[in-house]
Structure formats: C-alpha cells, structure tokens
Design an enzyme around this catalytic site. Structure first.
Site, mmCIF file in Angstrom:
data_model
loop_
_atom_site.group_PDB
_atom_site.id
_atom_site.type_symbol
_atom_site.label_atom_id
_atom_site.label_comp_id
_atom_site.label_asym_id
_atom_site.label_seq_id
_atom_site.Cartn_x
_atom_site.Cartn_y
_atom_site.Cartn_z
ATOM 1 N N LYS A 1 0.852 -1.190 0.000
ATOM 2 C CA LYS A 1 0.000 0.000 0.000
ATOM 3 C C LYS A 1 0.882 1.233 0.000
ATOM 4 O O LYS A 1 2.038 1.219 0.466
ATOM 5 C CB LYS A 1 -0.937 0.016 1.213
ATOM 6 C CG LYS A 1 -0.247 -0.012 2.583
ATOM 7 C CD LYS A 1 0.285 1.298 3.111
ATOM 8 C CE LYS A 1 0.854 1.169 4.523
ATOM 9 N NZ LYS A 1 1.558 2.400 4.973
ATOM 10 N N ASP B 1 -2.521 -1.487 10.471
ATOM 11 C CA ASP B 1 -2.680 -1.509 9.020
ATOM 12 C C ASP B 1 -3.319 -2.795 8.508
ATOM 13 O O ASP B 1 -3.691 -2.867 7.329
ATOM 14 C CB ASP B 1 -1.324 -1.329 8.325
ATOM 15 C CG ASP B 1 -0.866 0.124 8.291
ATOM 16 O OD1 ASP B 1 -1.668 1.002 8.635
ATOM 17 O OD2 ASP B 1 0.301 0.362 7.919
#
Length: 288
Positions: free
Chosen positions: A18, A143
C-alpha cells in the site's frame, strides 16, 4: 489463481503493498494510540504466500525472516489467532516470498498477515465475514484491517474506520532508501505533529494533504529526505510523498511511460521500481 478462477491450496496468494497518499496525525487517545487520517492505495507489487496443509495443528514458517523471532512474526501470529478464534485444530506450513522491504512503510508485514487471515478462512472453510476478520486483524496491527477490507479507502481512527473513495488510474515510482525505519521511533518522537486539522472524508481529492511523519523521519534518517528531495526536484512536492512512517518514498505519475522515464534518471546505486495503482486488493472478490 487457477484457470478456473478458484482460489485453493495450489495457488500463490498475493499480499500487495500500500501507499499512503497522505497521512495526518489529528490527535492521540488516552491509551497512547495516535488518531490518524490517511488514504490507502494498493499497488501491483507485493509479497506472496503459499499454504501447505498439516494435520498436526502446528504452524511453521518454512523460511523464517532474519532477525524476527517466530512468536513476533505477523504471519504466524495471524494463523494462531485464527485457530484460537475459530476453534480450528488444523495446522499449516507457510511459504512466504518476501519482496517488500521491512521498515519501508509499504505495509508488507500487515499485508502478509491479512492474506493469511483471508486465505486460511477460505481454505479451512471457517466462514468468517470480513468485519470479523478486520477486527481480528486490528489486534495484530493498525494496518492489517485495510488489507482485509480490500478497497482503496480513506481511513480514520487508528486506521480501522473506512470511507469509500474512487481514485483515478495512476502509476508510481517507488524508491527504497537503504535504511529500515522503525515505526515506533517515529510515533514516539517528541517533535511529531499531533494536531493536524481533521479533513472531511468526502472533501478529499488527489493531491490534498501531506504526510505528518515526514519531518521526523527525514530528521532521524536524513537519507530518506535525500531520496524524497530527489523526487520533488523532478515532479514537485504535491506529487511526491513518503509512505507511512518510511523509509520508502514515491512519486505519482499519470502514465507508465512517465514513471519509467523518471526511473531511468535514478542514480546508479539507488533502488526503486515502477508500480501501477490498483482499484482493489486482488483478493477483494474472494466471496466473503
């Protein structure tokens, strides 16, 4: 995935990286956790995992990561958490192909853990929905839930409250400075800004915002600032960012050709690669 489109034990399961297109620290909870606003985008580069079933209930990582004790490895912790929460007595051997740098701010370990949760929930037939898996993921790391969620998203809280967002196609040049940045060192720094004004998720647009962690990371690890400065000299500040708490930095480009032209200018000793922005996690349509 197989030619028939079925995810199974024979498959290589993706764990994409990401990028944080922006990251603001808007406050801090009484328990010390920081309150964030950020925009997560998945890209088409990442780690991958294969799973080998075991009937002895054991969890084995075929190639342990250097310097990471098994009890701290997020993939092993994810398996054991899933076993405990579901009552499953099956075991597994994990084969992790590590392509993302550790301490790079690309979410590699979190993505690996999320793929473990998604894959074994499917392979073991546990039937847990994404909200349950996201809650389990949050106990592993801030996350992890977004990788389980599976969509590019505007996130708040400690990273677990999601708002849908549509992102235009984009390509990225991601640079990998030769340093691992420990997240804790950034978030515990006394000069970290913790009072950024809160953005309305519906008002965010590409280019808005910055990364509040950049000044601290560049101060503690000047080479991160050197790499970021190189990008900004060429594409400007609005299109270049540090991802997460670093060390990786990236430039957003309108086309693959632009990204590759920029990559061709890199100093010989520098590491970097071109990646395409994804619309969603490759496992987003897993059917759970």
């Amino acid at each position: 995935m197989s030619a028939g489109g079925e995810w199974g034990w024979h498959c290589e399961w993706p764990a994409p990286a990401k990028l944080n297109l922006f990251l603001h620290v808007v406050g801090r909870r009484p328990d010390g956790y920081h309150l964030l606003q950020t925009l997560f985008r998945f890209i088409d580069r990442g780690d991958s995992l294969r799973f080998e079933p075991r009937n002895d209930g054991q969890v084995v990582l075929a190639r342990p990561l250097p310097g990471v004790p098994p009890e701290q490895d997020l993939t092993i912790r994810a398996v054991r958490l899933l076993q405990t929460e579901s009552g499953c007595d099956q075991g597994v051997t994990l084969h992790l192909e590590k392509r993302l740098p550790m301490g790079g701010g690309l979410g590699g370990g979190s993505s690996d853990a999320a793929t473990v949760l998604l894959a074994l929930n499917h392979l073991w037939g546990l039937g847990l929905g994404r909200p349950r898996l996201q809650a389990l993921g949050l106990s592993l790391g801030a996350d992890v839930p977004v990788f389980v969620h599976g969509r590019n998203t505007f996130a708040e809280g400690v990273g677990e409250e999601f708002f849908p967002v549509q992102l235009p196609p984009a390509w990225y040049l991601v640079l990998v400075p030769p340093v691992a940045v420990p997240t804790a060192a950034i978030f515990t720094a006394p000069d970290l800004r913790r009072d950024a004004p809160r953005l309305d998720p519906g008002a965010w647009h590409p280019g808005l915002g910055s990364n509040d962690l950049e000044p601290v990371a560049c101060s503690l690890y000047p080479i991160v600032g050197q790499y970021l400065g190189w990008l900004r000299e060429r594409v400007g500040e609005a299109r270049s960012r540090m991802s997460g708490s670093g060390a990786c930095v990236f430039a957003e480009c309108a086309s693959e050709a632009e990204a590759r032209e920029l990559a061709a200018q890199l100093p010989a000793a520098w590491q970097g690669w071109v990646a395409r922005g994804l619309e969603a996690h490759p496992l987003e349509k897993l059917g759970i």
